[in-house]
Design a protein around this motif. Structure first.
Motif, mmCIF file in Angstrom:
data_model
loop_
_atom_site.group_PDB
_atom_site.id
_atom_site.type_symbol
_atom_site.label_atom_id
_atom_site.label_comp_id
_atom_site.label_asym_id
_atom_site.label_seq_id
_atom_site.Cartn_x
_atom_site.Cartn_y
_atom_site.Cartn_z
ATOM 1 N N THR A 85 23.126 -45.536 20.821
ATOM 2 C CA THR A 85 23.918 -45.512 22.040
ATOM 3 C C THR A 85 23.925 -46.897 22.686
ATOM 4 O O THR A 85 23.052 -47.730 22.403
ATOM 5 C CB THR A 85 23.340 -44.510 23.046
ATOM 6 O OG1 THR A 85 22.037 -44.965 23.457
ATOM 7 C CG2 THR A 85 23.222 -43.120 22.433
ATOM 8 N N PRO A 86 24.885 -47.179 23.557
ATOM 9 C CA PRO A 86 24.876 -48.460 24.275
ATOM 10 C C PRO A 86 23.579 -48.690 25.050
ATOM 11 O O PRO A 86 23.060 -49.810 25.081
ATOM 12 C CB PRO A 86 26.078 -48.334 25.218
ATOM 13 C CG PRO A 86 27.001 -47.390 24.527
ATOM 14 C CD PRO A 86 26.096 -46.394 23.852
ATOM 15 N N ALA A 87 23.036 -47.650 25.669
ATOM 16 C CA ALA A 87 21.800 -47.794 26.436
ATOM 17 C C ALA A 87 20.632 -48.164 25.530
ATOM 18 O O ALA A 87 19.806 -49.024 25.874
ATOM 19 C CB ALA A 87 21.496 -46.500 27.197
ATOM 20 N N ALA A 88 20.557 -47.522 24.364
ATOM 21 C CA ALA A 88 19.481 -47.841 23.416
ATOM 22 C C ALA A 88 19.631 -49.267 22.894
ATOM 23 O O ALA A 88 18.641 -49.980 22.715
ATOM 24 C CB ALA A 88 19.494 -46.838 22.265
ATOM 25 N N TYR A 89 20.869 -49.685 22.664
ATOM 26 C CA TYR A 89 21.104 -51.051 22.190
ATOM 27 C C TYR A 89 20.708 -52.076 23.244
ATOM 28 O O TYR A 89 20.141 -53.127 22.913
ATOM 29 C CB TYR A 89 22.576 -51.220 21.813
ATOM 30 C CG TYR A 89 22.920 -52.614 21.350
ATOM 31 C CD1 TYR A 89 22.440 -53.105 20.146
ATOM 32 C CD2 TYR A 89 23.733 -53.448 22.129
ATOM 33 C CE1 TYR A 89 22.750 -54.394 19.724
ATOM 34 C CE2 TYR A 89 24.043 -54.735 21.713
ATOM 35 C CZ TYR A 89 23.551 -55.206 20.499
ATOM 36 O OH TYR A 89 23.848 -56.478 20.093
ATOM 37 N N ARG A 90 20.978 -51.787 24.489
ATOM 38 C CA ARG A 90 20.583 -52.721 25.567
ATOM 39 C C ARG A 90 19.058 -52.869 25.605
ATOM 40 O O ARG A 90 18.546 -53.971 25.807
ATOM 41 C CB ARG A 90 21.117 -52.234 26.905
ATOM 42 C CG ARG A 90 20.576 -53.007 28.099
ATOM 43 C CD ARG A 90 21.355 -52.710 29.346
ATOM 44 N NE ARG A 90 22.573 -53.522 29.437
ATOM 45 C CZ ARG A 90 23.504 -53.389 30.385
ATOM 46 N NH1 ARG A 90 23.355 -52.466 31.328
ATOM 47 N NH2 ARG A 90 24.569 -54.162 30.393
ATOM 48 N N ARG A 91 18.332 -51.776 25.429
ATOM 49 C CA ARG A 91 16.866 -51.841 25.442
ATOM 50 C C ARG A 91 16.325 -52.584 24.230
ATOM 51 O O ARG A 91 15.319 -53.292 24.322
ATOM 52 C CB ARG A 91 16.274 -50.425 25.496
ATOM 53 C CG ARG A 91 16.504 -49.690 26.803
ATOM 54 C CD ARG A 91 15.648 -48.440 26.881
ATOM 55 N NE ARG A 91 15.973 -47.488 25.816
ATOM 56 C CZ ARG A 91 16.880 -46.524 25.920
ATOM 57 N NH1 ARG A 91 17.557 -46.377 27.064
ATOM 58 N NH2 ARG A 91 17.120 -45.699 24.914
ATOM 59 N N ASN A 92 16.999 -52.424 23.097
ATOM 60 C CA ASN A 92 16.528 -53.038 21.850
ATOM 61 C C ASN A 92 17.742 -53.503 21.042
ATOM 62 O O ASN A 92 18.246 -52.772 20.192
ATOM 63 C CB ASN A 92 15.705 -52.024 21.042
ATOM 64 C CG ASN A 92 15.193 -52.618 19.737
ATOM 65 O OD1 ASN A 92 14.953 -53.823 19.642
ATOM 66 N ND2 ASN A 92 15.023 -51.776 18.729
ATOM 67 N N PRO A 93 18.230 -54.713 21.300
ATOM 68 C CA PRO A 93 19.458 -55.185 20.634
ATOM 69 C C PRO A 93 19.241 -55.538 19.158
ATOM 70 O O PRO A 93 19.052 -56.680 18.783
ATOM 71 C CB PRO A 93 19.843 -56.415 21.453
ATOM 72 C CG PRO A 93 18.563 -56.898 22.049
ATOM 73 C CD PRO A 93 17.733 -55.685 22.287
#
Length: 300
Positions: free
Chosen positions: A100-108
């Protein structure tokens, strides 16, 4: 042939300028001056994607970079990039990248972004203009540059010896997209999309990737490897910025002839290529074209 590729490049440029507006094929055809049928068929044949798919992936790429590099709300990023809602962006993002975008923001993590396509190349310009002019081509400069110890994440291929051979064997879009997704961790000197040459058992191969700081301990994308490059001085052979379409061939030829025929021993240096690799910087409209060969002082 020139007119054909020039038309496709015009389409690509127009799409990039109107990407956040979710441009349609009909709108583009009106602005470009070609029929929707022509735009669709020519675009797909040259770019390898439909206009709709290209727009979709480029919008998602831009949104991904904003998620990684800003603190803006994901909802605002979604709307700004032409999505009807945060949920619409999340569905597209998850389907394309597996998180998800949120997961990617936390761990790109590394993901295959799509760079803007460029299809109008110097060889097409030459077909129209004939022989290149010499207006912007000058003799390369020589200088020295120090690059500290760093790590390099890339693909090393001993069976290829230049840019063209390398990309005939590897997927340019996927590799470059993954590198773009990791630009936030790249080295300030050995930046993203820095390529060059390395040596194994007396044979020269070609590599492509990007540098990271010496203390980097993050993720290495699948298909890439990471190597440590010792600190070294480099002899830099450089041509200032130039017109890519008009002068690229001549500029590269001049720089490479000087780089591969230069003898550093006259100034008390020798090549250091058994420990370090040669770097190639090719940014025509920004810095021009440079080849960097590692050197060390001759022991007395």
């Amino acid at each position: 042939m020139y007119e054909w590729y020039a038309a496709i490049q015009k389409m690509l440029d127009w799409i990039e300028q109107h990407l956040t507006e979710n441009p349609s094929l009909l709108e583009m055809s009106k602005q470009i001056g070609y029929s929707p049928c022509y735009c669709s068929s020519r675009f797909h044949s040259v770019v390898g994607m439909t206009v709709k798919n290209y727009v979709s992936v480029r919008r998602l790429t831009r949104a991904a970079l904003e998620i990684r590099d800003t603190k803006d709300r994901i909802l605002d990023i979604a709307i700004r990039n032409g999505y009807s809602s945060q949920e619409a962006l999340t569905r597209a993002f998850t389907e394309a990248y597996g998180c998800t975008p949120a997961a990617y923001r936390r761990n790109p993590v590394p993901i295959p972004l799509l760079r803007p396509k460029v299809v109008l190349l110097p060889e097409h310009f030459c077909e129209l203009k004939g022989e290149n002019t010499m207006n912007q081509v000058v003799d390369p400069d020589i200088r020295m540059e120090y690059i500290p110890e760093h790590k390099y994440i890339g693909i090393w291929d001993i069976t290829t010896s230049n840019y063209g051979e390398f990309w005939n064997k590897h997927d340019c879009d996927t590799i470059c997209g993954i590198i773009d997704s990791m630009s936030n961790v790249s080295h300030p000197i050995v930046t993203c999309h820095t390529a060059g040459w390395f040596y194994e058992d007396g044979k020269r191969g070609y590599f492509y990737g990007f540098g990271v700081p010496a203390d980097y301990d993050g993720e290495v994308p699948e298909g890439f490897e990471i190597r440590t490059v010792p600190a070294s001085y480099y002899q830099v052979f450089a041509h200032p910025r130039f017109d890519y379409l008009q002068d690229n061939g001549q500029v590269m030829d001049r720089v490479e002839k000087l780089a591969w025929n230069y003898d550093p021993t006259e100034r008390g240096w020798e090549w250091n290529e058994e420990l370090c690799q040669d770097y190639q910087r090719h940014y025509p409209e920004v810095i021009g074209y440079e080849i960097l060969r590692p050197i060390k002082q001759v022991k007395s």
